[in-house]
Design a protein around this motif. Structure first.
Motif, PDB file in Angstrom:
ATOM      1  N   THR A   1      16.245  12.015  -4.052  1.00  0.00           N
ATOM      2  CA  THR A   1      17.609  11.614  -3.730  1.00  0.00           C
ATOM      3  C   THR A   1      18.565  12.161  -4.794  1.00  0.00           C
ATOM      4  O   THR A   1      18.133  12.782  -5.760  1.00  0.00           O
ATOM      5  CB  THR A   1      17.667  10.067  -3.706  1.00  0.00           C
ATOM      6  OG1 THR A   1      18.985   9.652  -3.466  1.00  0.00           O
ATOM      7  CG2 THR A   1      17.239   9.467  -5.034  1.00  0.00           C
ATOM      8  N   THR A   2      19.890  11.900  -4.621  1.00  0.00           N
ATOM      9  CA  THR A   2      20.791  12.216  -5.733  1.00  0.00           C
ATOM     10  C   THR A   2      21.190  10.940  -6.497  1.00  0.00           C
ATOM     11  O   THR A   2      21.898  11.022  -7.484  1.00  0.00           O
ATOM     12  CB  THR A   2      22.054  12.973  -5.260  1.00  0.00           C
ATOM     13  OG1 THR A   2      22.561  12.339  -4.106  1.00  0.00           O
ATOM     14  CG2 THR A   2      21.739  14.411  -4.942  1.00  0.00           C
ATOM     15  N   GLY A   3      20.780   9.783  -5.992  1.00  0.00           N
ATOM     16  CA  GLY A   3      20.924   8.549  -6.759  1.00  0.00           C
ATOM     17  C   GLY A   3      22.344   8.050  -6.974  1.00  0.00           C
ATOM     18  O   GLY A   3      22.643   7.421  -7.993  1.00  0.00           O
TER      19      GLY A   3
ATOM     20  N   GLY B   1      20.300   5.550   1.165  1.00  0.00           N
ATOM     21  CA  GLY B   1      19.128   4.683   1.006  1.00  0.00           C
ATOM     22  C   GLY B   1      19.107   3.864  -0.265  1.00  0.00           C
ATOM     23  O   GLY B   1      18.345   2.901  -0.355  1.00  0.00           O
ATOM     24  N   MET B   2      19.927   4.228  -1.275  1.00  0.00           N
ATOM     25  CA  MET B   2      19.915   3.409  -2.490  1.00  0.00           C
ATOM     26  C   MET B   2      20.496   2.033  -2.149  1.00  0.00           C
ATOM     27  O   MET B   2      19.921   1.001  -2.512  1.00  0.00           O
ATOM     28  CB  MET B   2      20.720   4.068  -3.620  1.00  0.00           C
ATOM     29  CG  MET B   2      20.220   5.439  -4.047  1.00  0.00           C
ATOM     30  SD  MET B   2      18.497   5.477  -4.566  1.00  0.00           S
ATOM     31  CE  MET B   2      17.689   6.159  -3.131  1.00  0.00           C
ATOM     32  N   THR B   3      21.614   2.033  -1.422  1.00  0.00           N
ATOM     33  CA  THR B   3      22.187   0.754  -1.008  1.00  0.00           C
ATOM     34  C   THR B   3      21.377   0.149   0.138  1.00  0.00           C
ATOM     35  O   THR B   3      20.984  -1.020   0.071  1.00  0.00           O
ATOM     36  CB  THR B   3      23.654   0.938  -0.567  1.00  0.00           C
ATOM     37  OG1 THR B   3      23.750   2.094   0.271  1.00  0.00           O
ATOM     38  CG2 THR B   3      24.586   1.067  -1.754  1.00  0.00           C
TER      39      THR B   3
ATOM     40  N   LEU C   1       0.844  -1.200   0.000  1.00  0.00           N
ATOM     41  CA  LEU C   1       0.000   0.000   0.000  1.00  0.00           C
ATOM     42  C   LEU C   1       0.873   1.241   0.000  1.00  0.00           C
ATOM     43  O   LEU C   1       1.805   1.354   0.794  1.00  0.00           O
ATOM     44  CB  LEU C   1      -0.895   0.029   1.242  1.00  0.00           C
ATOM     45  CG  LEU C   1      -1.881  -1.117   1.415  1.00  0.00           C
ATOM     46  CD1 LEU C   1      -2.741  -0.888   2.657  1.00  0.00           C
ATOM     47  CD2 LEU C   1      -2.774  -1.289   0.190  1.00  0.00           C
ATOM     48  N   GLU C   2       0.558   2.173  -0.883  1.00  0.00           N
ATOM     49  CA  GLU C   2       1.311   3.426  -0.987  1.00  0.00           C
ATOM     50  C   GLU C   2       0.340   4.595  -0.796  1.00  0.00           C
ATOM     51  O   GLU C   2      -0.693   4.654  -1.472  1.00  0.00           O
ATOM     52  CB  GLU C   2       2.019   3.486  -2.354  1.00  0.00           C
ATOM     53  CG  GLU C   2       2.509   4.853  -2.789  1.00  0.00           C
ATOM     54  CD  GLU C   2       3.416   5.571  -1.786  1.00  0.00           C
ATOM     55  OE1 GLU C   2       4.369   4.956  -1.290  1.00  0.00           O
ATOM     56  OE2 GLU C   2       3.143   6.752  -1.499  1.00  0.00           O
ATOM     57  N   ALA C   3       0.685   5.511   0.103  1.00  0.00           N
ATOM     58  CA  ALA C   3      -0.222   6.618   0.435  1.00  0.00           C
ATOM     59  C   ALA C   3      -0.480   7.535  -0.766  1.00  0.00           C
ATOM     60  O   ALA C   3      -1.581   8.025  -0.947  1.00  0.00           O
ATOM     61  CB  ALA C   3       0.354   7.430   1.583  1.00  0.00           C
TER      62      ALA C   3
ATOM     63  N   ILE D   1      10.730  10.235  -0.371  1.00  0.00           N
ATOM     64  CA  ILE D   1      12.121  10.690  -0.290  1.00  0.00           C
ATOM     65  C   ILE D   1      12.923  10.208  -1.507  1.00  0.00           C
ATOM     66  O   ILE D   1      13.801  10.912  -2.012  1.00  0.00           O
ATOM     67  CB  ILE D   1      12.754  10.149   1.025  1.00  0.00           C
ATOM     68  CG1 ILE D   1      11.946  10.619   2.248  1.00  0.00           C
ATOM     69  CG2 ILE D   1      14.205  10.532   1.160  1.00  0.00           C
ATOM     70  CD1 ILE D   1      11.769  12.092   2.389  1.00  0.00           C
ATOM     71  N   THR D   2      12.589   9.011  -2.003  1.00  0.00           N
ATOM     72  CA  THR D   2      13.344   8.435  -3.120  1.00  0.00           C
ATOM     73  C   THR D   2      13.280   9.311  -4.380  1.00  0.00           C
ATOM     74  O   THR D   2      14.203   9.306  -5.188  1.00  0.00           O
ATOM     75  CB  THR D   2      12.854   6.995  -3.409  1.00  0.00           C
ATOM     76  OG1 THR D   2      12.865   6.265  -2.179  1.00  0.00           O
ATOM     77  CG2 THR D   2      13.734   6.283  -4.415  1.00  0.00           C
ATOM     78  N   SER D   3      12.204  10.083  -4.535  1.00  0.00           N
ATOM     79  CA  SER D   3      12.106  10.930  -5.743  1.00  0.00           C
ATOM     80  C   SER D   3      13.018  12.147  -5.644  1.00  0.00           C
ATOM     81  O   SER D   3      13.177  12.885  -6.607  1.00  0.00           O
ATOM     82  CB  SER D   3      10.667  11.384  -5.960  1.00  0.00           C
ATOM     83  OG  SER D   3      10.269  12.214  -4.889  1.00  0.00           O
TER      84      SER D   3
END
Ligand SMILES: Cc1cc2nc3c(=O)[nH]c(=O)nc-3n(C[C@H](O)[C@H](O)[C@H](O)COP(=O)(O)OP(=O)(O)OC[C@H]3O[C@@H](n4cnc5c(N)ncnc54)[C@H](O)[C@@H]3O)c2cc1C
Length: 477
Positions: A64-66, A342-344, A51-53, A60-62
């Protein structure tokens, strides 16, 4: 809030949950953590739902700097608090996560602009150089192959730096949307489906959502900051750090870098078929202590005058620089606290949590156990955040606003008002519904931000990011 990533990727919506469900495993949150966990469960023969709100990847993932790297600048701190053996184990965990991302991309032919890019840490000040030499000593001691360098591939020089190989960059949302497509074939994903509460029953949990109930034997909280207080008492364990990020069109280079001098600055490059960008980050401010977001954004000017995209982001910092991944109650699991990696760590949570919910032992269970005692030394940081928040509550009407923001009492209730460029007033309630903190206006992104736990609301009061589960929209009695 447009970022380089949202502007350069596309996704198809999923349905909203509109009925009751009875499942083995409920995953809450569709960021890199939730999707990585779901990806690891697609062949588990368990009944799983996610479930995604809002929308998958809207958190936050959108923002990030990736960067996908194990050179994170925290090894000296980890070493001091955890010793050699555990520091080496952490390094291995990050390298393993990189391999998982590469394998997932390869196995599924995911097009997410993955590029090999060497990682650098560099310094120009005496203090920074000394700290970096210590960091290098620790890295060497735990078996990491580090090279000392004095310039980047674009020939820009610095006083002292270290470099490692086998690190990468990618487009985080292209990666996430591809994972979503793969997962959806086996596991239902519901968007715009916010979990409002979880109640523990005899041998299951009952999650109340905006349009239905989910009965689940096991629940995984992958919602970044959990919206409930008990049983984990997150505010007593972590602080939140904010950074501002900007991307501008520039030449492409295959490296990423972090400056370890006083002010945390990071750089990476991104290219797609149309353009190439330099992505510049300034920050690492404790959100409870540094609320003047306009001033923070102005620091981007040090690198360029004009940016194509600018945005801000927060991450959760734990006292010992290790993430929280594991069980917080009988069958309730959590994965968060990535200390800006958070990517790793989100990817690794996919393996650790899926192993745990399926009853398998995972080698990182103890290291990342959310119930470990090691974060007690975060007490000082948490105390100073609380002090700063009390000050913020008293001196709510800050002087830095440019006249477009005002505060009033209407019908005995505190409201905040933002006047837009055409003079329209946008009225919202002043306090965060999560724990009642006064919200601060972010004049650059035009959002109301909570200085306590990071909730964000748009100018009309609709929640963009939790932990708040509720809006602050003003309604006339
Ligand atoms: C400025 C900055 C730069 C960074 N750069 C890097 C980097 O280069 N490399 C790196 O490794 N890491 C980086 N990070 C860290 C990384 O971005 C984060 O740690 C990671 O994205 C967190 O992912 P998540 O899935 O845990 O959270 P999120 O992406 O926020 O996902 C959580 C999801 O849960 C949903 N949700 C919340 N509440 C509910 C609810 N009640 N019901 C249902 N759904 C809910 C949200 O809508 C959201 O989509 C950076 C962090 C910052 C601040």
């Amino acid at each position: 809030m447009e970022t380089l990533w949202t502007a350069t990727s596309n996704d198809n919506d999923c349905l909203e949950l509109k009925k009751d469900e009875d499942v083995d495993i409920l995953i809450i949150g569709g960021g890199i953590t939730g999707l990585s966990i779901a990806y690891n469960l697609i062949n588990s023969r368990k009944k799983v739902i996610l479930l995604e709100a809002n929308k998958v990847g809207s958190g936050i993932t959108s923002r990030t700097t990736g960067k996908i790297t194990y050179l994170q600048g925290h090894y000296l701190d980890i070493y001091k608090k955890n010793g050699r053996f555990l520091t080496k184990k952490y390094l291995n965990s990050q390298k393993e996560a990189i391999e998982i991302i590469k394998r997932t991309i390869l196995d599924n032919n995911i097009k997410c602009d993955l590029e090999e890019a060497s990682s650098y840490l560099f310094a120009d000040t005496k203090k920074g150089i000394e700290a970096l030499k210590e960091e290098k000593r620790v890295l060497k001691d735990i078996g990491c192959n580090v090279q000392v360098v004095k310039n980047f591939p674009d020939k820009k020089k610095f006083a002292y730096g270290i470099k490692v190989q086998d690190t990468y960059t990618f487009h985080p949302l292209k990666y996430l949307y591809s994972l979503k497509k793969i997962i959806k074939k086996k596991i239902p994903i519901y968007e715009n489906s916010r979990v409002l509460s979880i109640e523990k029953k005899d041998n299951y949990y009952l999650a109340k959502c905006n349009n239905g109930f989910v009965k689940a034997k096991k629940v995984v909280i992958a919602s970044f900051y959990p919206y409930f207080l008990k049983p984990f008492f997150m505010p007593l364990k972590v602080t939140l750090e904010k950074s501002v990020v900007g991307a501008f069109i520039d030449k492409y280079y295959k490296y990423s870098a972090i400056n370890v001098d006083k002010e945390n600055v990071s750089i990476r490059f991104y290219k797609d078929k149309d353009n190439s960008y330099k992505i510049y980050l300034s920050g690492g401010y404790n959100i409870a202590c540094e609320n003047n977001i306009k001033e923070n954004f102005s620091k981007l000017k040090k690198e360029a005058n004009n940016y194509n995209y600018i945005w801000s982001n927060i991450d959760i910092m734990t006292g010992d620089y290790m993430p929280f991944m594991g069980r917080i109650d009988d069958n309730l699991f959590i994965a968060t606290g990535y200390n800006t990696w958070g990517m790793t760590n989100g990817t690794l949570a996919g393996k650790v949590i899926s192993d745990m919910v399926l009853g398998y032992y995972n080698t990182y269970e103890e290291l990342f156990n959310p119930k470990r005692k090691n974060y007690a030394h975060n007490f000082l940081a948490v105390t100073s955040s609380v002090k700063s928040l009390i000050k913020e509550m008293v001196y709510h009407k800050k002087k830095w606003y440019d006249g477009k923001v005002s505060f009033r009492k209407i019908d005995g209730k505190d409201v905040s008002i933002y006047k837009d460029n055409i003079g329209r007033e946008h009225i919202v309630y002043s306090k965060c519904p999560h724990l009642g903190c006064n919200l601060v206006f972010n004049e650059v992104e035009k959002t109301w931000d909570c200085p306590c736990h990071g909730s964000r609301f748009d100018i009309d009061g609709y929640v963009i990011n939790g932990p708040s589960n509720y809006n602050i929209t003003y309604k006339k009695d």
